[in-house]
Write a protein that holds these residues in place. Structure first.
Motif, PDB file in Angstrom:
ATOM      1  N   SER A  18      12.105   8.651  14.333  1.00  0.00           N
ATOM      2  CA  SER A  18      11.283   7.650  13.674  1.00  0.00           C
ATOM      3  C   SER A  18      10.955   8.147  12.280  1.00  0.00           C
ATOM      4  O   SER A  18      10.982   9.339  12.005  1.00  0.00           O
ATOM      5  CB  SER A  18       9.996   7.391  14.458  1.00  0.00           C
ATOM      6  OG  SER A  18       9.148   8.524  14.432  1.00  0.00           O
ATOM      7  N   PHE A  19      10.680   7.207  11.405  1.00  0.00           N
ATOM      8  CA  PHE A  19      10.224   7.567  10.068  1.00  0.00           C
ATOM      9  C   PHE A  19       9.592   6.350   9.421  1.00  0.00           C
ATOM     10  O   PHE A  19       9.765   5.215   9.863  1.00  0.00           O
ATOM     11  CB  PHE A  19      11.363   8.133   9.206  1.00  0.00           C
ATOM     12  CG  PHE A  19      12.491   7.167   8.906  1.00  0.00           C
ATOM     13  CD1 PHE A  19      12.468   6.371   7.777  1.00  0.00           C
ATOM     14  CD2 PHE A  19      13.580   7.085   9.761  1.00  0.00           C
ATOM     15  CE1 PHE A  19      13.510   5.496   7.510  1.00  0.00           C
ATOM     16  CE2 PHE A  19      14.635   6.226   9.500  1.00  0.00           C
ATOM     17  CZ  PHE A  19      14.592   5.427   8.358  1.00  0.00           C
ATOM     18  N   SER A  20       8.814   6.623   8.407  1.00  0.00           N
ATOM     19  CA  SER A  20       8.283   5.564   7.569  1.00  0.00           C
ATOM     20  C   SER A  20       8.489   6.016   6.132  1.00  0.00           C
ATOM     21  O   SER A  20       8.707   7.190   5.858  1.00  0.00           O
ATOM     22  CB  SER A  20       6.807   5.289   7.873  1.00  0.00           C
ATOM     23  OG  SER A  20       6.046   6.463   7.827  1.00  0.00           O
ATOM     24  N   ILE A  27       5.693  -0.722   7.670  1.00  0.00           N
ATOM     25  CA  ILE A  27       7.034  -0.762   8.258  1.00  0.00           C
ATOM     26  C   ILE A  27       7.390   0.615   8.805  1.00  0.00           C
ATOM     27  O   ILE A  27       7.296   1.618   8.103  1.00  0.00           O
ATOM     28  CB  ILE A  27       8.080  -1.223   7.237  1.00  0.00           C
ATOM     29  CG1 ILE A  27       7.728  -2.630   6.747  1.00  0.00           C
ATOM     30  CG2 ILE A  27       9.487  -1.188   7.837  1.00  0.00           C
ATOM     31  CD1 ILE A  27       8.581  -3.121   5.605  1.00  0.00           C
ATOM     32  N   VAL A  28       7.785   0.633  10.073  1.00  0.00           N
ATOM     33  CA  VAL A  28       8.176   1.865  10.751  1.00  0.00           C
ATOM     34  C   VAL A  28       9.591   1.677  11.273  1.00  0.00           C
ATOM     35  O   VAL A  28       9.932   0.620  11.806  1.00  0.00           O
ATOM     36  CB  VAL A  28       7.196   2.178  11.912  1.00  0.00           C
ATOM     37  CG1 VAL A  28       7.728   3.264  12.809  1.00  0.00           C
ATOM     38  CG2 VAL A  28       5.824   2.538  11.369  1.00  0.00           C
ATOM     39  N   PHE A  29      10.398   2.703  11.110  1.00  0.00           N
ATOM     40  CA  PHE A  29      11.763   2.725  11.630  1.00  0.00           C
ATOM     41  C   PHE A  29      11.746   3.612  12.867  1.00  0.00           C
ATOM     42  O   PHE A  29      11.227   4.726  12.824  1.00  0.00           O
ATOM     43  CB  PHE A  29      12.722   3.284  10.581  1.00  0.00           C
ATOM     44  CG  PHE A  29      12.760   2.463   9.314  1.00  0.00           C
ATOM     45  CD1 PHE A  29      13.742   1.511   9.116  1.00  0.00           C
ATOM     46  CD2 PHE A  29      11.798   2.642   8.328  1.00  0.00           C
ATOM     47  CE1 PHE A  29      13.768   0.748   7.962  1.00  0.00           C
ATOM     48  CE2 PHE A  29      11.823   1.889   7.160  1.00  0.00           C
ATOM     49  CZ  PHE A  29      12.807   0.935   6.975  1.00  0.00           C
ATOM     50  N   ALA A  30      12.300   3.126  13.972  1.00  0.00           N
ATOM     51  CA  ALA A  30      12.263   3.896  15.217  1.00  0.00           C
ATOM     52  C   ALA A  30      13.518   3.650  16.042  1.00  0.00           C
ATOM     53  O   ALA A  30      14.077   2.553  16.040  1.00  0.00           O
ATOM     54  CB  ALA A  30      11.035   3.516  16.042  1.00  0.00           C
ATOM     55  N   SER A  31      13.928   4.709  16.734  1.00  0.00           N
ATOM     56  CA  SER A  31      15.096   4.629  17.611  1.00  0.00           C
ATOM     57  C   SER A  31      14.915   3.535  18.644  1.00  0.00           C
ATOM     58  O   SER A  31      13.829   3.331  19.168  1.00  0.00           O
ATOM     59  CB  SER A  31      15.276   5.948  18.366  1.00  0.00           C
ATOM     60  OG  SER A  31      15.447   7.017  17.490  1.00  0.00           O
ATOM     61  N   PHE A  32      16.010   2.890  18.916  1.00  0.00           N
ATOM     62  CA  PHE A  32      16.011   1.867  19.957  1.00  0.00           C
ATOM     63  C   PHE A  32      17.366   1.901  20.645  1.00  0.00           C
ATOM     64  O   PHE A  32      18.381   1.993  19.961  1.00  0.00           O
ATOM     65  CB  PHE A  32      15.750   0.490  19.344  1.00  0.00           C
ATOM     66  CG  PHE A  32      15.521  -0.561  20.377  1.00  0.00           C
ATOM     67  CD1 PHE A  32      14.280  -0.714  20.965  1.00  0.00           C
ATOM     68  CD2 PHE A  32      16.563  -1.366  20.799  1.00  0.00           C
ATOM     69  CE1 PHE A  32      14.082  -1.667  21.935  1.00  0.00           C
ATOM     70  CE2 PHE A  32      16.373  -2.320  21.778  1.00  0.00           C
ATOM     71  CZ  PHE A  32      15.117  -2.471  22.341  1.00  0.00           C
ATOM     72  N   PRO A  33      17.380   1.884  21.951  1.00  0.00           N
ATOM     73  CA  PRO A  33      16.236   1.815  22.871  1.00  0.00           C
ATOM     74  C   PRO A  33      15.566   3.187  23.033  1.00  0.00           C
ATOM     75  O   PRO A  33      16.212   4.222  22.871  1.00  0.00           O
ATOM     76  CB  PRO A  33      16.857   1.366  24.186  1.00  0.00           C
ATOM     77  CG  PRO A  33      18.268   1.871  24.129  1.00  0.00           C
ATOM     78  CD  PRO A  33      18.660   1.865  22.676  1.00  0.00           C
ATOM     79  N   THR A  34      14.299   3.158  23.341  1.00  0.00           N
ATOM     80  CA  THR A  34      13.498   4.356  23.591  1.00  0.00           C
ATOM     81  C   THR A  34      12.537   4.042  24.720  1.00  0.00           C
ATOM     82  O   THR A  34      12.002   2.930  24.797  1.00  0.00           O
ATOM     83  CB  THR A  34      12.712   4.757  22.320  1.00  0.00           C
ATOM     84  OG1 THR A  34      13.652   5.062  21.284  1.00  0.00           O
ATOM     85  CG2 THR A  34      11.831   5.956  22.551  1.00  0.00           C
ATOM     86  N   ALA A  35      12.321   5.009  25.587  1.00  0.00           N
ATOM     87  CA  ALA A  35      11.369   4.828  26.691  1.00  0.00           C
ATOM     88  C   ALA A  35       9.996   4.450  26.134  1.00  0.00           C
ATOM     89  O   ALA A  35       9.608   4.892  25.045  1.00  0.00           O
ATOM     90  CB  ALA A  35      11.272   6.112  27.507  1.00  0.00           C
ATOM     91  N   ALA A  36       9.256   3.663  26.887  1.00  0.00           N
ATOM     92  CA  ALA A  36       7.989   3.107  26.415  1.00  0.00           C
ATOM     93  C   ALA A  36       6.988   4.188  25.979  1.00  0.00           C
ATOM     94  O   ALA A  36       6.364   4.068  24.924  1.00  0.00           O
ATOM     95  CB  ALA A  36       7.369   2.227  27.495  1.00  0.00           C
TER      96      ALA A  36
END
Length: 154
Positions: A18-20, A27-36
């Protein structure tokens, strides 16, 4: 602090990322899919960075009086005091997040939460000492750091 999550593929060899970006507010960038649970952790981390950047719009957390570099266990390299503070803010909030999960009666992944707490407290220890001893924090920087430190180590 959060208005959009942009899904990304993590770099090869990493599970989550993840990063911003300063200036891309909310706005946040995050891996998908990722466990909840991991996604919640990533969002806590990145929104902490967002709050830090918002705060820097109206005040400074560091004053330029500390030009030393300090070891950051998270990135395994020396960093300036402002980078130590922003990392401390994010990872301390992760500890508080997991503590609150456990206090709320989290039934699954209790061992994961405790491992994350222990891991982060271990890494935050040296960073705590760097921040406590630095003359580079402004009063606003101290007001960001000290309540977190006190809550972590009460």
């Amino acid at each position: 602090a959060l208005s959009a999550v942009v899904p990304i593929r993590p770099y090869e060899g990493t599970r989550t990322q993840s990063f911003s970006v300063q200036g891309l507010n909310g706005i946040v960038f995050a891996s998908f899919p990722t466990a909840a649970l991991k996604m919640a952790e990533l969002l806590v981390h990145e929104t902490s960075h967002q709050y830090f950047h918002y705060g820097n719009l109206s005040t400074l957390f560091t004053n330029g009086m500390d030009e030393a570099l300090y070891w950051s266990p998270y990135v395994q390299m020396d960093r300036s005091i402002d980078r130590i503070l922003i990392a401390y803010h994010a990872f301390a909030n992760i500890v508080l997040f997991y503590r609150n999960c456990l206090l709320a009666g989290m039934s699954e992944d209790r061992d994961v939460a405790q491992r994350e707490i222990d891991f982060n407290l271990n890494h935050l220890g040296p960073m705590t000492r760097h921040l406590q001893n630095s003359r580079g924090l402004t009063p606003a920087g101290r007001s960001l750091f000290e309540p977190l430190r006190d809550e972590l180590y009460r």
